[in-house]
Design a protein around this motif. Structure first.
Motif, PDB file in Angstrom:
ATOM      1  N   GLY A   4      23.261  46.017  39.155  1.00 39.18           N
ATOM      2  CA  GLY A   4      22.025  46.401  38.489  1.00 39.18           C
ATOM      3  C   GLY A   4      22.018  46.039  37.020  1.00 39.18           C
ATOM      4  N   THR A   5      23.173  45.645  36.483  1.00 36.81           N
ATOM      5  CA  THR A   5      23.192  45.187  35.104  1.00 36.81           C
ATOM      6  C   THR A   5      23.218  43.667  35.118  1.00 36.81           C
ATOM      7  N   SER A   6      22.859  43.101  34.001  1.00 35.76           N
ATOM      8  CA  SER A   6      22.786  41.648  33.987  1.00 35.76           C
ATOM      9  C   SER A   6      24.172  41.043  34.049  1.00 35.76           C
ATOM     10  N   ALA A   7      25.181  41.820  33.665  1.00 35.77           N
ATOM     11  CA  ALA A   7      26.546  41.306  33.697  1.00 35.77           C
ATOM     12  C   ALA A   7      27.244  41.686  35.002  1.00 35.77           C
ATOM     13  N   THR A  24      23.180  50.407  34.703  1.00 35.68           N
ATOM     14  CA  THR A  24      22.516  50.327  36.005  1.00 35.68           C
ATOM     15  C   THR A  24      21.032  50.582  35.835  1.00 35.68           C
ATOM     16  N   THR A  25      20.265  50.075  36.736  1.00 32.22           N
ATOM     17  CA  THR A  25      18.799  50.068  36.702  1.00 32.22           C
ATOM     18  C   THR A  25      18.276  49.538  35.377  1.00 32.22           C
ATOM     19  N   GLY A  26      19.008  48.602  34.845  1.00 34.58           N
ATOM     20  CA  GLY A  26      18.500  47.918  33.665  1.00 34.58           C
ATOM     21  C   GLY A  26      18.598  48.720  32.396  1.00 34.58           C
TER      22      GLY A  26
END
Lengths: 1033, 468
Positions: free
Chosen positions: A431-434, A277-279
Motif C-alpha cells: 500500500g506504500t509506494s515503496a 499503508t493506504t497511502g
C-alpha cells in the motif's frame, strides 16, 4: 661544381641529437631531414648558400654555409609565442603571424598535470572567448562549451571538435527510462562526445573562436572550432617511453547549509510516524518538533514499535557521499627516424563517483604513424579506439532515481547510516509506494536511496573509433596534393533498469537504447605554395569534401517485468515497446583558399566554399560562403626596432557561413503513438509543421584585433573585438497550438553577439637564481541579443521547469529566466494578504538572464629549479540561476534559514493593503501580520513564485592548484629515466566568491540550450585532490 | 554530384500519407488520455466541483491552476486529435469514404466542444490551418461555435449513411458499428443543445432528435474508450494514482455529505473506507490539509472501480443523456411534461446504477445496486415541484469521475449549491473556465486580445457564453 655539407642538429637544451629536422638550402627545393642521431648530409653548390633549419616548436635558423663542409646547429625552443605555428586543416602549419583572426592554443601538458575526466573542463579559465559550464559532479556529466556566445536559437551552439583534421561527434546521449532527453525531470546525464578524447594523447588544443575557419571545416565551424592535435612520433629521438599516472580523490565542493534544530513533520509539538499503508505517510517536510531536547517518538526506524530519541544527525547528508576516486594511467611508446615515425599509447581511466555505486571507465588505444614512402610521398595513419562504460550513472532532476532530489525533502532526524544497511532493513508495507523494497525514512514518495542506487541503474557500453588515413604527395616543392579519409564511428548500448517496487515503476522496467553513429569525411586538397614575384608569396589551395553521416537507434522497453530482477526484454509482462529511428545526411563541398604574403609582414587570406547539402530542398541546397582576413606586422612594416614594443600586429577579418539543417526537416511524416492492444498501429500527426521551402542559414561576422609583444616579447597582449550576426535561422518557432501544430519550421530570427576578448601573458619576474613567475590572464565579455524572431513572435521557449521558463525573447539576451513574481505595490514591495506574500496574478515576468556579464581567468606559474606551482582562478560574473534546491529546501523547512521565526512567527518584509484611496487605488501600509514560519515559507517559496528563488549566479573559483617537482637531470644520469615529475594536484578547490546560497552556481542539467540557468538537485560539483607522476624513459 | 540527395533525405521513420481509418486509434486514445489526465479533469474538474479533494499539493484545487496543464490541454487537443481528425476527414474525401468522413467530423466536434466549454471563445472556423499558412488562428465567439458544432453533427450523421466503410479493427470505440456512431452524434447534439438552451430556443431541434430515435438506448451505446489491463493502454487515472502512487486525490466531503443525505448506495463504489473503516471525505480546498485534519489515513481514496487500469474513459453515457432529456421535458423543450421527465429521470439513475452492476471488488464482493430501492427514497424520487433540482442533483452524482463534463454541467445548473474552497488562492468563487494558455498571449496576441475583450477578461471567473 657541388660539394657535400654534413653536420648534426642538436638540442640547445641538452645537446642530444634531433631527428626529423628539415635542412634546406634556402631558395631551392634541395633539402633533407636529419636522421635518428640528428645527423644530415646535403649536396650544396660549391660556394655560398644559406641553410634553413626548421622544426616545429623550435626557432628556425638560417646559417651561412660559407666555405664550411661541416655545419652543426644547436636549436632552441621557440619562445616567441606570437610567431608560433598553428596547425589548420590537413595538418597545414601556418605561421600565426599570417592569420587575420584570433587563435589561441593550450598546450597538451596543461591538460594532463591536473586532469579532468572531461577534456572540455580543462579549458575553463584558460582561453578568452570560451564559456564552459560543467553541469554537475556526477561521474560522466556533460559540459557545455560556447565560443563567443550562442548564435543559434535552437541549434547546439557548441563549437565543432576536430581531431587530427576529422570532425567528431560532441553530442551527449542521455540514458534513463523514458528520457531520450535529460532535463530537470530526470534522466542520467552523459558526457559530451569530446570527453572521450584522452588528454594524454593530446599534443595541443587550438581554439578558433571565430568562423573564419569555416571554409576548411564547413558550416559547423560557424560556432568556432576546437582543434585537437594528437601526439605523434615525429621528432622523437629514438624510442621513447613516457608514463603518466594520477590518482585523485573527490568530495562535494558545496552542500546546502541545513538547519539542525527541527525534525520531520508539520507540527512543532508532536511527530507521528505513519508506516504508509493506504497511502498515508506523506509527511516529508521538516516543520516538526525540536530535536535534541530529550523528546522521543516512534520513527521510521522504530522497528520494535517503541519511541526512539528525537535527535539530530547533522552530517546525515554529508555522510551519504563517498570519497570519489579517479585513477588515470597512460603509457606511450614513440619513435621515429627519417623514414617513419610512430606513437602508440594505452590509457586507462577508472572513476568512482561521490554517489554510491556510480562509476565510469574508459580504455583508450591511440596509434599515430607516419611513413615517408619516398621523398615526395608520405602516408599517415592515426586512430583512437575508445571503450567507455559505466554500470551506473545516477539520475538527475526531479526523479526518484536522484538521491539529491529526496535530500531536498530530507529530515534532520534521519540516520543515513541506517538507510545504508538497506539489505537488512524490513520491507515497506503493502500500500506504500515503496512496498516490497527496504523501508525508507518516508515510504510514500521515495524508495530507500541506497536501494535505488544499487538496483535502479543506468549504464552504458560505448565503443568508438576515430581515425584517418592521409596521403600527401609533393609534385614539386611548390605543389602538393593531400588526400584523406577519416571516420568517427561508435556504437553505444545504454541500459536502464528499474526493480520491482520502484515508486515510479512498481512492476519494474527495463530499457535498452542501442545506437550506431558514424560520420565519414573524404577529402582532397591541392596546394600551391610559390613566390610568384619578388616579395610576394602565394599559398593557394583548392579542395573538396564528401561528408556522410549515419545515425541509427533502436529503443526497446519492457514496460513491466514478469520475474523480478531479470532484466531481459523477453521478461516483459506486457507488450515490449520498440521504437526504431534512422537518419542520414550527406554534404558535398568544394572550397578554395588564397593567401598572399607580402614580404612576410602583410598577409591577405581569401577563402570560399560551396556546400551542397542533402537536408535542404533541391533548389536551395547549394550555398556559397566567403571570408577574408588581413594581417599586418606593423613593427616590420614600419621598421620599428624597439625593446618596449617588440612586436605589433593588427588584424581584421570578415566571414560569412551558410548552414544546412538536420535531416528530414522538409516533409511531415506520421509518427507512431503507443500501439493499441500491443498490435494495432496508431499513426498520428507530429506537432511540428515542417517546411519544404527552407533555405540555408547565414551568419556573418567581422572581427579585428591586435597582438602586441612588449619588452622583447616577455609580455604578450592580445585584444579582439568581434561582431557576429546570425540570420535566417532554421528554427521550429512556436505557433498557437490552435493552428494544428505547436511549432513551424521556418527561416526566421536574428541574433547578434558582440564582444571583446583580451589576453595577457608574460613573465612577471625572472630572477637570476632561477625563480620565475609567469602569468597568463584572459577576459571575455559577450553581449548577446535576440534581435528578432519570426514575425509576430515575441518569445521562443527553450525549456520550462515548474513555473519558470527559459526563453529567447526579442530584445533580450538568449536565455532569460521568465516566470511568476510576487505581487508588488508600485514601489516594488511584496504585497501580503493575511501575512502571506502573494503571487502576481498578472502573468510572467523576466526575472533574470542566464548569460554572464563577463568571464575571466588568471593563471600563475611559479617556478624555481625543479619546483613549479600553478594556480588557476577563474571567474564568471553576472547572470542568474533559478535554484529549485533553494525553492523546495525552504518550502520543506530543511534549509538553515527556515529556522527564522519557528517559535515566534514571521512578519514578512513588505506591505499589506489598507483600504483604497479616493481614486479607488489600493493603499498600502507595512505588513505587520505574523504567520507561522511554515505558512510563510510555503507561500513565499516552493514552485508558486519563481522570483523568490532566482539568484545571482556569479562565482570565482580556485580552479586548479598544482605543485610539481621535476627531479634534477643529474640525479637521473645513471638511471634509465630521462625525466621524472611528481605533482600534487587539486581541481575545483574552492568557491572563492558566490552569491547564490547553498549551491555551486556553475550548474546545468545537461549541456543543452534549455538547461541554461536552471538548477535542481544536481549531484554536487566536486573538489578533487591527488597526485600525478610522470616519467619518461 | 547531388543525384542521390532526395533518397538520402527521405525520412524512413514514418509514412507521409495514410488511409483515413488508420487515424482512428490514435485520435480516440489520445483524446481519452487528455480528458482523463488527473491534472486536467482531476485538478481542474473533479476538485473544483467538489467530487474530489486533495490532501496534498492542492494549489490547483484552490484555484491556482498549473500553467503547464492548461497549455497541455489546449495544445494536445488541437495539435493531436483535432489535427488527426482533420487529416482523417481529408483522407476520407480522397477515398470517397463518407462513413469515415462522418466519424472524423463527429470526433472533431466532440473535441471542439471540450475546448469551448473549458475556455469559452476559441479558434474554431480558423483553427487547424497551419498547413495552409495560417498560423495565427482567429477566435470564434462561443455563441457562434455552438450552432456550428450542432450543424456539424447533423451533417456527420448524413455522411454516416455512406457510401463507405468503417473497419472494425481500427474503430476502438464502436468496433465498426456505424449505427452506434450515429447514436453518439445525436446524443452529443442533445448535450450541446441543452448547453445552449439558456440562450437559444432549441426545443424543435431536440424534439426532432428524440422523434428520430437514433440516440443512446442503453449503456451498451455509451461513447467510452474501454482502456486495457496493461500499459501503454491503461487509464491515465490508474497510471497517475495507482501506478505512480499519487494518492492525494480523495473523495470530497461535500459529495459524501450529499450522498449520505440521500442514502446513496453508490457511495461505497465511489470511495473506499479510510483507515478507520468509514467513508470520510476531505474538505474542499483547505490549506495544509494534513495539518488541518485531512490526511492520507483518515480520508477515503477513490473507489476501486475507478482505480483500475481498464476503467473506461467515458466521453458521454446513457445516464447523462437521460438527465438531459429529463430536464428538456421538465422545461418543456420537448413534449411530455413531468411524466416524461420522471421517466427519463428514473432511466438516468438506473443507467448510472447499472454502470457498476456486477463489478467485482478485490475482496470478492460483487456490486449489485438496486435502483428501485433508491428511487423510492422520498429525497430521491422525482417530484414535479423539485424536478429540475432533483434532475441536476442526480446528474451531478452520476457524472462522478467525468471531471470535464461534470464541471461544465455544474457551471450551467449550479446544482448542488457549492461553497468555494475553504482557502482559495486569488479568487473567492468556483472558477467559471480555464484561463487561456500562456502561449496564446505571446504567439497569437492580437486574436487573443479580441477574445479577451469579447469575454470581458481572461480570468478564471470570466463567464462563458452559455453560462451568462
Amino acid at each position: 661544381q657541388e660539394r657535400t655539407v654534413t653536420g648534426r642538429v642538436t638540442s640547445a637544451e641538452d645537446g642530444s641529437g634531433l631527428p626529423g629536422v628539415n635542412v634546406v638550402l634556402k631558395g631551392t627545393t634541395n633539402g633533407t631531414v636529419t636522421d635518428v642521431n640528428g645527423s644530415y648530409t646535403l649536396k650544396v653548390p660549391a660556394e655560398g648558400g644559406i641553410l634553413m633549419v626548421t622544426f616545429i616548436g623550435l626557432t628556425t635558423q638560417e646559417i651561412e654555409i660559407g666555405s664550411r663542409n661541416t655545419v652543426d646547429v644547436a636549436m632552441a625552443a621557440d619562445t616567441k609565442q606570437l610567431t608560433e605555428v598553428v596547425v589548420t586543416a590537413f595538418g597545414i602549419e601556418k605561421d600565426k603571424k599570417s592569420l587575420g583572426y584570433a587563435v589561441q592554443d593550450v598546450n597538451g601538458s596543461q591538460l594532463t598535470t591536473a586532469r579532468e575526466s572531461n577534456i572540455v573542463n580543462s579549458l575553463s579559465g584558460r582561453v578568452a572567448g570560451v564559456q564552459i559550464t560543467n553541469g554537475s559532479g556526477s561521474v560522466g556529466s556533460s559540459s557545455r562549451i560556447v565560443l563567443r556566445g550562442a548564435s543559434s536559437l535552437t541549434g547546439n551552439n557548441q563549437p565543432l571538435f576536430v581531431v587530427d583534421g576529422i570532425p567528431i561527434n560532441n553530442n551527449n546521449y542521455a540514458t534513463g527510462i523514458g528520457n531520450t532527453v535529460v532535463n530537470g525531470n530526470g534522466g542520467a546525464d552523459r558526457q559530451n562526445g569530446a570527453a572521450d578524447i584522452n588528454p594524454d594523447d593530446v599534443e595541443s588544443v587550438t581554439v578558433l573562436p571565430g568562423p573564419n575557419a569555416a571554409a576548411l571545416y564547413g558550416s559547423r565551424a560557424s560556432n568556432g572550432v576546437i582543434l585537437i592535435t594528437t601526439k605523434s612520433g615525429r621528432g622523437t629521438k629514438g624510442i621513447g617511453i613516457s608514463v603518466n599516472s594520477s590518482a585523485t580523490f573527490e568530495r562535494p565542493l558545496r552542500l546546502p547549509s541545513y538547519q539542525n534544530s527541527y525534525g520531520g513533520g508539520y507540527n512543532n509539538k508532536y511527530y507521528r510516524w505513519i508506516d504508509g499503508t493506504t497511502g498515508s505517510g506523506g509527511e516529508d517536510e521538516s516543520w516538526g518538533p525540536a530535536l535534541d531536547k530529550g523528546l522521543e517518538f516512534v520513527q521510521w526506524d522504530s522497528f520494535d514499535g517503541q519511541p526512539r530519541p528525537w535527535v539530530s544527525h547533522p552530517d546525515n547528508i554529508k555522510d551519504f557521499f563517498e570519497t570519489g576516486k579517479t585513477f588515470q594511467n597512460n603509457i606511450a611508446l614513440s619513435g621515429g627516424n627519417d623514414k617513419a615515425d610512430f606513437r602508440l599509447s594505452l590509457s586507462n581511466f577508472d572513476q568512482k563517483g561521490i554517489i554510491p555505486n556510480n562509476d565510469l571507465k574508459r580504455y583508450t588505444i591511440a596509434v599515430n604513424t607516419g611513413l615517408n614512402i619516398t621523398d615526395k610521398f608520405r602516408a599517415e595513419v592515426s586512430a583512437n579506439y575508445i571503450k567507455s562504460s559505466s554500470d551506473n550513472i545516477t539520475g538527475g532532476g526531479y526523479d526518484n532515481n536522484n538521491p539529491m532530489q529526496q535530500f531536498t525533502w530530507f529530515q534532520r532526524n534521519v540516520d543515513v547510516q541506517k538507510l545504508k544497511d538497506y539489505a537488512n532493513l524490513p520491507l515497506a508495507p503493502e500500500g506504500t509506494s515503496a512496498a516490497g523494497t527496504p523501508i525508507n525514512w518516508n515510504t510514500n514518495f521515495n524508495n530507500n536511496p541506497y536501494w535505488v542506487l544499487y538496483n535502479n541503474t543506468q549504464g552504458f557500453d560505448k565503443d568508438r573509433l576515430i581515425g584517418n588515413v592521409r596521403l600527401t604527395y609533393e609534385f614539386t616543392d611548390w605543389l602538393s596534393l593531400a588526400v584523406r579519409t577519416g571516420t568517427d564511428f561508435f556504437t553505444d548500448l545504454a541500459v536502464s533498469k528499474r526493480a520491482h517496487g520502484s515508486n515510479d515503476y512498481p512492476n519494474g522496467n527495463y530499457q535498452e537504447i542501442d545506437r550506431t553513429w558514424y560520420e565519414v569525411n573524404s577529402d582532397f586538397l591541392l596546394t600551391l605554395n610559390k613566390e610568384v614575384m619578388t616579395d610576394l608569396k602565394v599559398v593557394a589551395s583548392i579542395g573538396g569534401n564528401n561528408m556522410r553521416q549515419v545515425h541509427d537507434r533502436t529503443t526497446a522497453e519492457a514496460p513491466e517485468l514478469e520475474i523480478p530482477g531479470v532484466y531481459n526484454l523477453d521478461n516483459s509482462r506486457v507488450a515490449v515497446d520498440v521504437e526504431t529511428f534512422a537518419e542520414q545526411k550527406e554534404i558535398h563541398s568544394l572550397y578554395g583558399n588564397v593567401e598572399l604574403n607580402f614580404r612576410d609582414y602583410l598577409f591577405l587570406t581569401v577563402t570560399g566554399r560551396n556546400d551542397w547539402s542533402s537536408t535542404l530542398p533541391k533548389n536551395n541546397n547549394s550555398y556559397f560562403y566567403p571570408s577574408f582576413a588581413l594581417s599586418a606586422d606593423v613593427t616590420s612594416i614600419l621598421g620599428l626596432q624597439s625593446e618596449t614594443l617588440s612586436y605589433a600586429k593588427v588584424r581584421g577579418g570578415w566571414a560569412q557561413v551558410g548552414a544546412d539543417t538536420d535531416p528530414y526537416k522538409l516533409v511531415n511524416v506520421y509518427s507512431f503513438f503507443d500501439p493499441w492492444g500491443g498490435s494495432l498501429i496508431t499513426p498520428t500527426v507530429g506537432n511540428t509543421l515542417l517546411n519544404p521551402n527552407l533555405k540555408p542559414e547565414i551568419s556573418s561576422s567581422y572581427e579585428f584585433g591586435t597582438e602586441l609583444g612588449l619588452f622583447s616579447n616577455k609580455i604578450n597582449f592580445t585584444a579582439t573585438y568581434y561582431n557576429k550576426k546570425s540570420t535566417d535561422q532554421i528554427v521550429p518557432v512556436s505557433i498557437s497550438g490552435a493552428s494544428g501544430y505547436t511549432s513551424f519550421q521556418v527561416n526566421a530570427g536574428e541574433m547578434t553577439n558582440k564582444g571583446i576578448e583580451l589576453s595577457l601573458s608574460g613573465t612577471a619576474l625572472k630572477a637570476s637564481n632561477g625563480f620565475s613567475w609567469d602569468i597568463s590572464a584572459n577576459f571575455t565579455r559577450n553581449r548577446n541579443e535576440v534581435v528578432k524572431l519570426a514575425p509576430g513572435l515575441e518569445a521562443l521557449q527553450l525549456s520550462s521547469y515548474w513555473n519558470a521558463q527559459i526563453i529567447a525573447q526579442r530584445g533580450q539576451p538568449y536565455g532569460v529566466i521568465y516566470g511568476t513574481d510576487y505581487l508588488r505595490d508600485p514601489q516594488g514591495n511584496i504585497v501580503h494578504v493575511n501575512g502571506l506574500p502573494q503571487r502576481d496574478p498578472s502573468g510572467n515576468k523576466t526575472l533574470g538572464d542566464a548569460n554572464p556579464d563577463w568571464l575571466a581567468g588568471l593563471n600563475n606559474t611559479f617556478s624555481f629549479k625543479g619546483l613549479s606551482l600553478n594556480v588557476l582562478v577563474d571567474a564568471k560574473i553576472g547572470g542568474e540561476v533559478y535554484s529549485m534546491t533553494n525553492a523546495w529546501g525552504r518550502y520543506s523547512g530543511i534549509l538553515e534559514e527556515t529556522l527564522i521565526g519557528r517559535e515566534t512567527g514571521i512578519i514578512g518584509k513588505g506591505v499589506k493593503q489598507a483600504g483604497t484611496d479616493e481614486n479607488g487605488d489600493p493603499v498600502y501600509v507595512p505588513n505587520d501580520v505574523s504567520v507561522s514560519a511554515m505558512s510563510y515559507n510555503h507561500a513565499a517559496f516552493g514552485n508558486t513564485v519563481v522570483a523568490g528563488s532566482v539568484f545571482d549566479a556569479s562565482y570565482i573559483k580556485l580552479r586548479q592548484v598544482s605543485i610539481g617537482y621535476t627531479l634534477p637531470t643529474s640525479l637521473l644520469a645513471k638511471t634509465p629515466f630521462k625525466k621524472v615529475t611528481f605533482s600534487v594536484i587539486g581541481r575545483n578547490l574552492a568557491l572563492l566568491y558566490s552569491k547564490a546560497p547553498h549551491i555551486d552556481p556553475e550548474t546545468g542539467f545537461t549541456n543543452s540550450n534549455g538547461n541554461l540557468g536552471l538548477e535542481h538537485a544536481q549531484t554536487p560539483s566536486t573538489r578533487s585532490m591527488g597526485f600525478n607522476l610522470n616519467f619518461t624513459l | 554530384c547531388t543525384g542521390d540527395f532526395e533518397e538520402v533525405n527521405e525520412n524512413p521513420n514514418g509514412p507521409v500519407v495514410i488511409p483515413s481509418h488508420l487515424h482512428l486509434p490514435a485520435m480516440i486514445e489520445q483524446t481519452a488520455d487528455i480528458v482523463y489526465d488527473m491534472f486536467n479533469s482531476g485538478d481542474m474538474g473533479e476538485t473544483w466541483i467538489q467530487h474530489w479533494a486533495k490532501v496534498q499539493y492542492n494549489e490547483e484545487e484552490r484555484y491556482n491552476p498549473r500553467v503547464t496543464s492548461i497549455n497541455n490541454w489546449w495544445d494536445q487537443l488541437y495539435a493531436r486529435p483535432l489535427m488527426d481528425s482533420k487529416k482523417m476527414y481529408l483522407a476520407a474525401i480522397d477515398e470517397q469514404n463518407n462513413v469515415t468522413k462522418g466519424v472524423a467530423l463527429i470526433w472533431q466536434t466532440y473535441v471542439f466542444s471540450l475546448l469551448t466549454d473549458t475556455f469559452g471563445d476559441v479558434p474554431y472556423s480558423g483553427a487547424l490551418q497551419a498547413e495552409e499558412g495560417k498560423t495565427l488562428p482567429m477566435y470564434d465567439k462561443q455563441e457562434d461555435i455552438y450552432p456550428a458544432m450542432v450543424d456539424s453533427l447533423e451533417a456527420a450523421v448524413g455522411y454516416l449513411a455512406g457510401p463507405g466503410t468503417l473497419p472494425a479493427a481500427q474503430d476502438i470505440l464502436y468496433g465498426g458499428d456505424v449505427a452506434k456512431w450515429e447514436k453518439f452524434a445525436n446524443s452529443l447534439r442533445v448535450r450541446l443543445l441543452m448547453r445552449m438552451s439558456g440562450k437559444v430556443d432549441v426545443g424543435a431541434e431536440l424534439q426532432a432528435i428524440v422523434n428520430g430515435g437514433a440516440i443512446f438506448s442503453s449503456n451498451a451505446d455509451n461513447s467510452q474508450l474501454n482502456y486495457r489491463e496493461t500499459n501503454p493502454n491503461a487509464n491515465p487515472v490508474w497510471n497517475n494514482v495507482v501506478f505512480t502512487n499519487r494518492l492525494e486525490w480523495r473523495i470530497n466531503e461535500t459529495l459524501v455529505t450529499l450522498m449520505d443525505g440521500l442514502s446513496d448506495p453508490r457511495l461505497p463504489v465511489y470511495a473506499q473506507p479510510n483507515d478507520g473503516g468509514e467513508i470520510r471525505g476531505a474538505a474542499p480546498g483547505i490549506n495544509n490539509p494534513t495539518v488541518n485534519g485531512y490526511d492520507y489515513a483518515n480520508t477515503s481514496m477513490l473507489g476501486e472501480y475507478f482505480l483500475r487500469p481498464n476503467t473506461p474513459g467515458v466521453f458521454m453515457d446513457y445516464a447523462e443523456l437521460n438527465f438531459l432529456l429529463a430536464e428538456a421535458a421538465k422545461r418543456s423543450l420537448i413534449g411530455g411534461g413531468d411524466a416524461t421527465a420522471a421517466s427519463y429521470y428514473n432511466a438516468g439513475v438506473t443507467a448510472s446504477f447499472d454502470t457498476f452492476k456486477g463489478f467485482k471488488n478485490e475482496d470478492g464482493s460483487v456490486v449489485n445496486l438496486v435502483p428501485a430501492d433508491y428511487l423510492a427514497i422520498p429525497a430521491v424520487a422525482y417530484d414535479a415541484a423539485n424536478g429540475l433540482n432533483k434532475i441536476y442533483t442526480q446528474k451531478y452524482i452520476a457524472l462522478y469521475f467525468q471531471g470535464i463534463e461534470a464541471f461544465s454541467e455544474w457551471r450551467r445548473t449550479k446544482v448542488p449549491a457549492l461553497s468555494p474552497a475553504i482557502d482559495p488562492i486569488g479568487i473567492n468563487q468556483i472558477p467559471s473556465r480555464y484561463i487561456y494558455p500562456s502561449n496564446e498571449q505571446t504567439l497569437n496576441a492580437t486574436n487573443y486580445q479580441t477574445a479577451v475583450d469579447n469575454m470581458k477578461g481572461d480570468l478564471l471567473t470570466s463567464k462563458v457564453w452559455w453560462m451568462e
